[in-house]
Write an enzyme that holds these catalytic residues in place. Sequence first.
Site, PDB file in Angstrom:
ATOM      1  NE  ARG A 137      -2.576   0.843   3.530  1.00 36.69           N
ATOM      2  CZ  ARG A 137      -3.290   0.419   4.576  1.00 36.69           C
ATOM      3  NH1 ARG A 137      -4.519  -0.041   4.402  1.00 36.69           N
ATOM      4  NH2 ARG A 137      -2.806   0.456   5.795  1.00 36.69           N
ATOM      5  CE  LYS A 141      -3.141   4.008   7.482  1.00 42.78           C
ATOM      6  NZ  LYS A 141      -4.572   3.897   7.702  1.00 42.78           N
ATOM      7  CD  GLU A 182     -12.120   5.300   4.338  1.00 40.67           C
ATOM      8  OE1 GLU A 182     -11.592   4.475   5.101  1.00 40.67           O
ATOM      9  OE2 GLU A 182     -11.550   5.780   3.347  1.00 40.67           O
TER      10      GLU A 182
HETATM   11  C1  LIG Z   1      -5.714   3.134   7.933  1.00 39.09           C
HETATM   12  C2  LIG Z   1      -7.087   3.414   7.505  1.00 39.09           C
HETATM   13  C3  LIG Z   1      -8.070   2.428   7.420  1.00 39.09           C
HETATM   14  C4  LIG Z   1      -7.849   1.008   7.877  1.00 39.09           C
HETATM   15  O1  LIG Z   1      -6.851   0.333   7.180  1.00 39.09           O
HETATM   16  P1  LIG Z   1      -6.163  -0.960   7.835  1.00 39.09           P
HETATM   17  O2  LIG Z   1      -5.137  -1.347   6.840  1.00 39.09           O
HETATM   18  O3  LIG Z   1      -7.218  -1.965   8.012  1.00 39.09           O
HETATM   19  O4  LIG Z   1      -5.583  -0.514   9.115  1.00 39.09           O
HETATM   20  C5  LIG Z   1      -9.315   2.757   6.915  1.00 39.09           C
HETATM   21  N1  LIG Z   1      -9.594   4.023   6.549  1.00 39.09           N
HETATM   22  C6  LIG Z   1      -8.683   5.012   6.648  1.00 39.09           C
HETATM   23  C7  LIG Z   1      -9.071   6.368   6.218  1.00 39.09           C
HETATM   24  C8  LIG Z   1      -7.409   4.737   7.134  1.00 39.09           C
HETATM   25  O5  LIG Z   1      -6.513   5.727   7.234  1.00 39.09           O
END
Ligand SMILES: *Cc1c(COP(=O)(O)O)cnc(C)c1O
Length: 378
Positions: free
Chosen positions: A123, A225, A261
Amino acid sequence: MSSFRSCEIFPSFVSLSHVFGFLLLLPGGSANGEDEHANVDWDNLGFGFMPTDYMYTMKCSKDGSFEQGQLSRYGNVELSPSAGVLNYGQASSHLQGLYEGTKAYRKEDGRLLLFRPDQNAIRMKMGADRLCMPCPSIDQFVDAVKGVALANKRWVPPSGKGTLYIRPLLMGSGPVLGLGPAPEYTFLIYASPVGNYFKEGLAPLNLYIEEEFHRASRGGAGGVKSITNYAPVLKAIARAKSRGFSDVLYLDSVNKRYLEEVSSCNIFLVKGNVISTPAANGTILQGVTRRSVIEIAGDHGYQVEERAISVDELMDADEVFCTGTAVGVAPVGNITYQDRRVEYKIRAESVSQELYSVLEGIKRGLIEDKKGWTIEIS
Ligand SMILES: *Cc1c(COP(=O)(O)O)cnc(C)c1O
Ligand SMILES: *[C@@H]1O[C@H](CO)[C@@H](O)[C@H](O)[C@H]1NC(C)=O
Ligand SMILES: *[C@@H]1O[C@H](CO)[C@@H](O)[C@H](O)[C@H]1NC(C)=O
């Protein structure tokens, strides 16, 4: 020269430390098989930051490749005032910072497990590509995460009391104003022991559906991210929290109708035997937990759908839950949309509880890991 003499390449323990670098700097030491734990009140861990012993830093050279990273004592880092991350990280179209979050879990026998760190590495690579940054390789990323977890082993909470949250960062650390040396990028990892993410603990969440602010837009960087995705929604989160909600659920910015989300976790709906979650279409962060839960749910006989989910569907869902590394699998008790509030009955044998048990069991080594998701590192 006899073959016996070849051992002189490593004449002493001291020289070995040059070869295996950080491994011999480990605090606490496991030579006697006993893990010394840091002096922490493990029963009352929250999700706050607590400094640990070591961090890891690796800079990329001018040709864009990362090499020679190293562990050092945890401490402040030095940055040029014109570093990309400071100048464009939050304010313009130059997006120069990515972060990741993964955890080290302690098994009941004291050994440590990492959960799918390669997925975080992949990622970060996707994010670096999106933001035009060079990125460590998958192996470099995973090795560095292992190194940080081991070096801070005494900070990994006892089994069942919490986890060591490991935070890799990638940032533009070189000067970017005008002509000058080639931009420099820094990959950095630090770690902190954590307990539950929400102050609710494991109690159901109370979500607020935000209509004014959006987390991400089409064509933007919501799918990676990037550090830029969080500052714009802090206001929405603060407002919801001040009104007693646990967090905010965002809608798509085009139709203002489809679920995206929650601020730092993905969302799932359960209706009968069907589990659905919004399709990752560039505006939703593709959680490692989301992917893992989708796979586990499929294995357990649920029909899993990734698709557009309108806000109306929330109104007659049987169950709603959130997923993320930090939150785990968290049940939702209430959702407020406009002037309506839907309450979800929390059953003892809910789908989220079932999925949570399996996922946690794998992460903590209580259930056999048939998928090769965990890496034992002690
Ligand atoms: C980190 C994150 C998640 C969850 O991702 P994981 O890999 O499951 O920890 C979901 N939404 C956002 C906006 C995030 O920053
Ligand atoms: C994904 O985005 C495109 C536009 O970018 C849209 O046409 C499509 O319907 C979206 N799919 C889903 C499942 O949301
Ligand atoms: C929904 O919210 C109300 C008020 O905060 C609370 O009393 C109730 O327990 C919540 N329901 C669930 C299932 O969490």
